[in-house]
Design a protein around this motif. Structure first.
Motif, PDB file in Angstrom:
ATOM      1  N   TYR A 130      -4.319   3.089   3.654  1.00  0.00           N
ATOM      2  CA  TYR A 130      -4.746   2.828   2.190  1.00  0.00           C
ATOM      3  C   TYR A 130      -5.984   2.098   1.743  1.00  0.00           C
ATOM      4  CZ  TYR A 130      -4.293   1.951  -2.899  1.00  0.00           C
ATOM      5  OH  TYR A 130      -4.738   2.059  -4.262  1.00  0.00           O
TER       6      TYR A 130
ATOM      7  N   THR B 198      -9.188   3.622  -0.015  1.00  0.00           N
ATOM      8  CA  THR B 198      -9.826   2.718  -1.117  1.00  0.00           C
ATOM      9  C   THR B 198     -11.331   2.347  -1.030  1.00  0.00           C
ATOM     10  OG1 THR B 198      -7.644   1.980  -1.434  1.00  0.00           O
ATOM     11  CG2 THR B 198      -9.481   0.849  -2.726  1.00  0.00           C
TER      12      THR B 198
ATOM     13  N   GLN C 240     -13.351   5.704  -2.159  1.00  0.00           N
ATOM     14  CA  GLN C 240     -12.911   6.297  -3.341  1.00  0.00           C
ATOM     15  C   GLN C 240     -14.383   6.534  -4.225  1.00  0.00           C
ATOM     16  OE1 GLN C 240      -9.892   6.847  -5.157  1.00  0.00           O
ATOM     17  NE2 GLN C 240      -9.452   7.055  -2.898  1.00  0.00           N
TER      18      GLN C 240
ATOM     19  N   GLU D 131      -4.269   9.612  -4.299  1.00  0.00           N
ATOM     20  CA  GLU D 131      -3.966   8.370  -4.472  1.00  0.00           C
ATOM     21  C   GLU D 131      -2.568   7.773  -4.848  1.00  0.00           C
ATOM     22  OE1 GLU D 131      -4.670   4.130  -5.477  1.00  0.00           O
ATOM     23  OE2 GLU D 131      -5.971   5.382  -4.596  1.00  0.00           O
TER      24      GLU D 131
END
Length: 115
Positions: free
Chosen positions: A48, A52, A55, A71
């Motif tokens: 994750y 991130t 993004q 997400e």
């Protein structure tokens, strides 16, 4: 020519990124199946965090809905992992891997995506 070169670079880059995340999630799933929940959650959080960091790039080059869906899937997987809901965790990770594959496919240079 420059646009084509960028498109080809983007396709390879996206496939590499999503492939790495799918591999991370596969390892996360393996750990959970082995009842190693702390390690599974650590693995999921690493994936994750990696996700991130990209993004901004993903929102520039990919469909926003697909990125937003992935997400949400990461968030649900984390919640299922924290409660050690193995069947839900496994299903969410499987769906997330498919979503990441879909993101890569949407960026692929093929006739369906061009037309």
């Amino acid at each position: 020519a420059a646009l084509l070169a960028f498109s080809l670079w983007n396709i390879r880059h996206m496939d590499t990124e999503t492939g790495r995340w799918r591999a991370q999630l596969q390892e996360t799933d393996r750990l959970a199946q082995s009842e190693c929940w702390a390690e599974a959650l650590d693995s999921l959080w690493e994936s994750y965090d990696d996700w991130t960091l990209r993004q901004t790039y993903l929102h520039i080059v990919s469909h926003h809905d697909a990125v937003d869906d992935a997400e949400a899937m990461y968030r649900r997987a984390i919640a299922f992992g924290e409660t050690e809901e193995l069947s839900e965790f496994h299903a969410e990770l499987s769906d997330l891997r498919d979503q990441l594959r879909l993101i890569a496919e949407m960026e692929a240079l093929n006739i369906r995506n061009v037309l």
